[in-house]
Design an enzyme around this catalytic site. Structure first.
Site, PDB file in Angstrom:
ATOM      1  N   LYS A  14      32.995  37.518  35.750  1.00 41.97           N
ATOM      2  CA  LYS A  14      34.367  37.799  35.308  1.00 41.97           C
ATOM      3  C   LYS A  14      35.336  37.969  36.481  1.00 41.97           C
ATOM      4  O   LYS A  14      36.415  37.383  36.478  1.00 41.97           O
ATOM      5  CB  LYS A  14      34.416  39.092  34.468  1.00 41.97           C
ATOM      6  CG  LYS A  14      33.705  39.020  33.142  1.00 41.97           C
ATOM      7  CD  LYS A  14      33.969  40.277  32.320  1.00 41.97           C
ATOM      8  CE  LYS A  14      33.474  41.558  32.956  1.00 41.97           C
ATOM      9  NZ  LYS A  14      32.000  41.629  33.089  1.00 41.97           N
ATOM     10  N   ARG A  89      36.937  47.297  26.477  1.00 39.94           N
ATOM     11  CA  ARG A  89      35.479  47.338  26.416  1.00 39.94           C
ATOM     12  C   ARG A  89      34.979  48.163  25.231  1.00 39.94           C
ATOM     13  O   ARG A  89      33.765  48.250  25.023  1.00 39.94           O
ATOM     14  CB  ARG A  89      34.935  47.988  27.691  1.00 39.94           C
ATOM     15  CG  ARG A  89      34.522  46.995  28.776  1.00 39.94           C
ATOM     16  CD  ARG A  89      34.347  47.804  30.041  1.00 39.94           C
ATOM     17  NE  ARG A  89      33.308  47.359  30.899  1.00 39.94           N
ATOM     18  CZ  ARG A  89      33.540  46.853  32.135  1.00 39.94           C
ATOM     19  NH1 ARG A  89      34.755  46.677  32.571  1.00 39.94           N
ATOM     20  NH2 ARG A  89      32.540  46.546  32.903  1.00 39.94           N
ATOM     21  N   ARG A 128      24.720  40.377  44.347  1.00 33.70           N
ATOM     22  CA  ARG A 128      25.940  41.128  44.601  1.00 33.70           C
ATOM     23  C   ARG A 128      25.618  42.494  45.232  1.00 33.70           C
ATOM     24  O   ARG A 128      26.335  42.971  46.106  1.00 33.70           O
ATOM     25  CB  ARG A 128      26.710  41.338  43.291  1.00 33.70           C
ATOM     26  CG  ARG A 128      28.060  42.011  43.492  1.00 33.70           C
ATOM     27  CD  ARG A 128      28.882  42.029  42.234  1.00 33.70           C
ATOM     28  NE  ARG A 128      28.460  43.077  41.330  1.00 33.70           N
ATOM     29  CZ  ARG A 128      28.930  43.231  40.085  1.00 33.70           C
ATOM     30  NH1 ARG A 128      29.806  42.371  39.605  1.00 33.70           N
ATOM     31  NH2 ARG A 128      28.508  44.215  39.322  1.00 33.70           N
ATOM     32  N   ARG A 134      27.709  47.736  45.962  1.00 34.77           N
ATOM     33  CA  ARG A 134      28.331  48.595  44.946  1.00 34.77           C
ATOM     34  C   ARG A 134      27.358  49.672  44.510  1.00 34.77           C
ATOM     35  O   ARG A 134      26.191  49.392  44.253  1.00 34.77           O
ATOM     36  CB  ARG A 134      28.735  47.737  43.735  1.00 34.77           C
ATOM     37  CG  ARG A 134      30.188  47.349  43.762  1.00 34.77           C
ATOM     38  CD  ARG A 134      30.541  46.442  42.623  1.00 34.77           C
ATOM     39  NE  ARG A 134      30.319  47.027  41.311  1.00 34.77           N
ATOM     40  CZ  ARG A 134      30.827  46.503  40.201  1.00 34.77           C
ATOM     41  NH1 ARG A 134      31.556  45.409  40.257  1.00 34.77           N
ATOM     42  NH2 ARG A 134      30.582  47.057  39.034  1.00 34.77           N
ATOM     43  N   ARG A 145      23.949  49.516  32.374  1.00 34.06           N
ATOM     44  CA  ARG A 145      25.248  48.871  32.117  1.00 34.06           C
ATOM     45  C   ARG A 145      25.106  47.727  31.130  1.00 34.06           C
ATOM     46  O   ARG A 145      25.991  47.477  30.314  1.00 34.06           O
ATOM     47  CB  ARG A 145      25.871  48.394  33.436  1.00 34.06           C
ATOM     48  CG  ARG A 145      26.494  49.559  34.200  1.00 34.06           C
ATOM     49  CD  ARG A 145      26.786  49.243  35.644  1.00 34.06           C
ATOM     50  NE  ARG A 145      27.563  48.043  35.795  1.00 34.06           N
ATOM     51  CZ  ARG A 145      27.407  47.181  36.803  1.00 34.06           C
ATOM     52  NH1 ARG A 145      26.491  47.382  37.716  1.00 34.06           N
ATOM     53  NH2 ARG A 145      28.176  46.137  36.875  1.00 34.06           N
TER      54      ARG A 145
END
Ligand code: AMP
Length: 195
Positions: A14, A89, A128, A134, A145
């Site tokens: 996204k 969301r 990632r 992160r 998640r």
């Protein structure tokens, strides 16, 4: 004027697609995740409040998230359109966004649903995690998640399908190919940069 939403599971791409599409359409990409991360980094009151939820892979409470988006889409640069990445969301966020847009006399054009199979999602998130570090990209938090997405966010797609707003796009493959697919689907709905 173009008002778009980007919906998809964590790792679907996204954020990457949001910035490419925003450039193409000349509109701001508004990522609630980026805004929260910026606030966490700067240790603002909002960041301090959001951090715990984010680190656990949970959603930041709707009240905080909705207020942030209302403020952001009221800014001058968002009057020519916007692309929301990672919002709404929850059903409450859908209802709030409907209300904000009603007040502004505006409506959504298209909801872009990005899909990818779960193996690919896990692979991308692991990559990632290495590249960006992160704090919510650890294996346990990633799994959580994904569950939260399935429970709370996947049902929103049906809401927007029932409004005939959804363009479902295969998010697998090269970044530019995916962008091309999205641009094509939007053009088929009459959305072009100068429309
Ligand atoms: P993202 O970068 O979109 O994956 O968002 C990272 C984290 O920010 C999420 O796991 C949530 O904790 C928080 N967040 C981002 N957008 C929202 C939202 N619309 N509602 C609630 N929490 C959000």
């Amino acid at each position: 004027m173009t008002r778009l939403l980007l919906i998809g599971p964590p790792g679907a791409g996204k954020g990457t697609q949001a910035s490419l599409l925003a450039d193409y359409f000349g509109i701001p990409a508004i990522s609630t995740g980026d805004i929260f991360r910026e606030n966490v980094k700067n240790e603002t009151p909002l960041g301090v409040e959001a951090k715990g939820f984010m680190d656990r892979g949970e959603y930041v409470p709707d009240s905080l998230t909705n207020a942030l988006v209302k403020d952001r889409i009221s800014q001058p640069d968002a009057q020519k359109g916007f692309l929301l990445d990672g919002y709404p969301r929850t059903i409450d966020q859908v209802n709030q966004l409907d209300g904000f847009l009603d007040e502004m006399g505006k409506k959504l054009d298209v909801v872009v649903q990005l899909t990818a199979d779960s193996e690919e999602l896990v692979r991308r998130l692991a990559k990632r995690a290495q590249e960006q570090g992160r704090s919510d990209d650890t294996p346990e938090v990633i799994r959580h998640r994904q569950d939260v997405y399935e429970e709370q966010t996947a049902p929103l797609i049906d809401v927007y399908v029932s409004r005939s707003l959804v363009a479902k796009i295969d998010g697998l493959g090269e970044i530019n190919d995916v962008t091309g697919r999205i641009i094509e689907a939007l053009a088929a709905r009459g959305l072009t940069p100068d429309a």
